[in-house]
Design an enzyme around this catalytic site. Sequence first.
Site, PDB file in Angstrom:
ATOM      1  N   SER A  45     -31.493 -41.732 -14.875  1.00 37.59           N
ATOM      2  CA  SER A  45     -30.562 -42.814 -14.539  1.00 37.59           C
ATOM      3  C   SER A  45     -30.731 -43.340 -13.121  1.00 37.59           C
ATOM      4  O   SER A  45     -30.191 -44.396 -12.790  1.00 37.59           O
ATOM      5  CB  SER A  45     -29.113 -42.342 -14.731  1.00 37.59           C
ATOM      6  OG  SER A  45     -28.838 -41.218 -13.921  1.00 37.59           O
ATOM      7  N   THR A  67     -31.447 -39.977 -20.796  1.00 35.31           N
ATOM      8  CA  THR A  67     -30.037 -40.144 -20.439  1.00 35.31           C
ATOM      9  C   THR A  67     -29.238 -40.603 -21.649  1.00 35.31           C
ATOM     10  O   THR A  67     -29.794 -41.129 -22.617  1.00 35.31           O
ATOM     11  CB  THR A  67     -29.874 -41.206 -19.336  1.00 35.31           C
ATOM     12  OG1 THR A  67     -30.426 -42.449 -19.799  1.00 35.31           O
ATOM     13  CG2 THR A  67     -30.581 -40.791 -18.054  1.00 35.31           C
ATOM     14  N   ASP A 147      -9.910 -45.008 -26.779  1.00 33.43           N
ATOM     15  CA  ASP A 147     -11.200 -45.699 -26.837  1.00 33.43           C
ATOM     16  C   ASP A 147     -11.023 -46.943 -27.702  1.00 33.43           C
ATOM     17  O   ASP A 147     -11.226 -46.900 -28.918  1.00 33.43           O
ATOM     18  CB  ASP A 147     -12.289 -44.790 -27.408  1.00 33.43           C
ATOM     19  CG  ASP A 147     -13.688 -45.339 -27.186  1.00 33.43           C
ATOM     20  OD1 ASP A 147     -13.879 -46.569 -27.329  1.00 33.43           O
ATOM     21  OD2 ASP A 147     -14.608 -44.558 -26.865  1.00 33.43           O
ATOM     22  N   ARG A 209     -18.913 -42.007 -14.573  1.00 33.33           N
ATOM     23  CA  ARG A 209     -19.503 -42.861 -13.541  1.00 33.33           C
ATOM     24  C   ARG A 209     -18.511 -42.988 -12.390  1.00 33.33           C
ATOM     25  O   ARG A 209     -17.317 -43.195 -12.609  1.00 33.33           O
ATOM     26  CB  ARG A 209     -19.843 -44.253 -14.103  1.00 33.33           C
ATOM     27  CG  ARG A 209     -21.025 -44.282 -15.057  1.00 33.33           C
ATOM     28  CD  ARG A 209     -22.337 -44.010 -14.309  1.00 33.33           C
ATOM     29  NE  ARG A 209     -23.511 -44.147 -15.176  1.00 33.33           N
ATOM     30  CZ  ARG A 209     -24.092 -43.151 -15.819  1.00 33.33           C
ATOM     31  NH1 ARG A 209     -23.580 -41.923 -15.727  1.00 33.33           N
ATOM     32  NH2 ARG A 209     -25.169 -43.358 -16.550  1.00 33.33           N
ATOM     33  N   ASP A 233     -17.339 -35.234 -10.177  1.00 36.10           N
ATOM     34  CA  ASP A 233     -18.779 -34.986 -10.282  1.00 36.10           C
ATOM     35  C   ASP A 233     -19.566 -36.254  -9.995  1.00 36.10           C
ATOM     36  O   ASP A 233     -20.772 -36.192  -9.765  1.00 36.10           O
ATOM     37  CB  ASP A 233     -19.117 -34.459 -11.684  1.00 36.10           C
ATOM     38  CG  ASP A 233     -20.609 -34.208 -11.871  1.00 36.10           C
ATOM     39  OD1 ASP A 233     -21.162 -33.383 -11.115  1.00 36.10           O
ATOM     40  OD2 ASP A 233     -21.221 -34.848 -12.750  1.00 36.10           O
ATOM     41  N   GLU A 238     -23.266 -43.519  -4.980  1.00 37.59           N
ATOM     42  CA  GLU A 238     -24.284 -42.465  -5.053  1.00 37.59           C
ATOM     43  C   GLU A 238     -25.648 -43.056  -4.675  1.00 37.59           C
ATOM     44  O   GLU A 238     -25.956 -44.182  -5.065  1.00 37.59           O
ATOM     45  CB  GLU A 238     -24.345 -41.890  -6.480  1.00 37.59           C
ATOM     46  CG  GLU A 238     -23.129 -41.093  -6.891  1.00 37.59           C
ATOM     47  CD  GLU A 238     -23.261 -40.546  -8.317  1.00 37.59           C
ATOM     48  OE1 GLU A 238     -24.402 -40.477  -8.836  1.00 37.59           O
ATOM     49  OE2 GLU A 238     -22.235 -40.194  -8.906  1.00 37.59           O
ATOM     50  N   HIS A 255     -23.051 -35.037  -9.366  1.00 41.13           N
ATOM     51  CA  HIS A 255     -23.468 -35.670 -10.622  1.00 41.13           C
ATOM     52  C   HIS A 255     -24.360 -34.732 -11.432  1.00 41.13           C
ATOM     53  O   HIS A 255     -25.446 -35.102 -11.883  1.00 41.13           O
ATOM     54  CB  HIS A 255     -24.194 -36.994 -10.345  1.00 41.13           C
ATOM     55  CG  HIS A 255     -24.186 -37.937 -11.512  1.00 41.13           C
ATOM     56  ND1 HIS A 255     -24.272 -39.301 -11.372  1.00 41.13           N
ATOM     57  CD2 HIS A 255     -24.107 -37.724 -12.855  1.00 41.13           C
ATOM     58  CE1 HIS A 255     -24.269 -39.881 -12.566  1.00 41.13           C
ATOM     59  NE2 HIS A 255     -24.168 -38.933 -13.481  1.00 41.13           N
ATOM     60  N   GLY A 258     -23.948 -32.854 -16.550  1.00 34.93           N
ATOM     61  CA  GLY A 258     -24.835 -32.777 -17.709  1.00 34.93           C
ATOM     62  C   GLY A 258     -26.064 -31.924 -17.496  1.00 34.93           C
ATOM     63  O   GLY A 258     -26.946 -31.884 -18.352  1.00 34.93           O
ATOM     64  N   TYR A 259     -26.122 -31.230 -16.368  1.00 33.33           N
ATOM     65  CA  TYR A 259     -27.335 -30.496 -16.004  1.00 33.33           C
ATOM     66  C   TYR A 259     -27.374 -29.083 -16.566  1.00 33.33           C
ATOM     67  O   TYR A 259     -27.543 -28.115 -15.838  1.00 33.33           O
ATOM     68  CB  TYR A 259     -27.465 -30.434 -14.487  1.00 33.33           C
ATOM     69  CG  TYR A 259     -28.178 -31.599 -13.864  1.00 33.33           C
ATOM     70  CD1 TYR A 259     -28.081 -32.873 -14.406  1.00 33.33           C
ATOM     71  CD2 TYR A 259     -28.935 -31.445 -12.716  1.00 33.33           C
ATOM     72  CE1 TYR A 259     -28.717 -33.946 -13.821  1.00 33.33           C
ATOM     73  CE2 TYR A 259     -29.577 -32.515 -12.123  1.00 33.33           C
ATOM     74  CZ  TYR A 259     -29.460 -33.756 -12.675  1.00 33.33           C
ATOM     75  OH  TYR A 259     -30.089 -34.821 -12.095  1.00 33.33           O
TER      76      TYR A 259
END
Length: 376
Positions: A45, A67, A147, A209, A233, A238, A255, A258-259
Amino acid sequence: MKIVVDENMPYVEPLFGALGEIIPVNGRTLTPEQVQDADVLLVRSVTRVNAALLDANPKLKFVGSATIGTDHVDLAYLAGRGIPFSNAPGCNATAVGEFAFIAMLELAARFNSPLKGKVVGIVGAGNTGSATAKCLEAYGIKVLLNDPIKAAEGDPRHFVSLETLLLEADIISLHVPITRSGEHKTLHLFDEARLMSLKPNIWLVNCCRGDVIDNQALIKVKKQRDDLKLVLDVWEGEPHPMPELVPFAEFATPHIAGYSLEGKARGTFMLYQKLCELLAIPANKRLSELLPPFHFKAVELEQTPDEKALLQLARFVYDLRDDDAVFRNGFARSNGFDTMRKNHKHRREFSALALAYHGQSEVDWLSNLGFSGVGR
């Protein structure tokens, strides 16, 4: 075949090595000259994929992004040139869901305010929001989903308005893409007015985000509302978060929600599968072959874990406090944000930890939470 790839993408060599020459690059500083003769471009990203980057390349056959999101890619440009594109939707959803869940457990322990019994509002019910809901519901937490796009598309799940969610939720977890215009714009969805209107003692978790929250407004609000507890996060600007905001977060990370090792491997693997499909060759590699064994063989449980014990199990897999400490020590250094991301020790997902249970109570919820080997 020349394959230009972000240097931080894992498992590229074992997956793509037999397909061509691999050229690792810094994804954030990638130049048109570096990709002008590439056949394949694999990014994350941090790379803006657009005409400015690719106009000088007449031979590009495939662009892949490891991503979930695609807001860094000019899809119309790629389509106009007939360049196939694939991303990896859902590749790190489990990692993000577990990160958010662990963060809530950590907040509960820090403030002696049990997660059990709280209502969690999830804004954005896509892959990561759904993964977060899965963890929470496995633990017996009431979840509210907001949503409007999913609702309009006929998703059968029950959705509530954002206004209802803000009134009823004790915790808010954000999982929306960044959308800068339109009816469902998410840029600064949480502006100063909305932040000030949050109910007392709310917990706010953001691992989607940074721009979804107006960070400058958040600083202003936090100066007035110490009851608002934050897990951040992601950050506006950034890789240069606002230094004044960091101390206001209970947990702050660069960030990396997701790692997970599984998530990062899954993202690369999905692009490998897509490229093999495009080239009409068999995808002979297997995801399971890439992952190392976990350092805990198994954890034996004598009784059903309470919330304190559940947090300890989660910490066996991932201790959020470690990343928080590293971030606070390093974010202000030159290139500190990206360096921390690059050097992040890839955590594992709950599925890496096997549990052996010797009690008599129901433990299916531990399996539903994601732990493996749960049995009597």
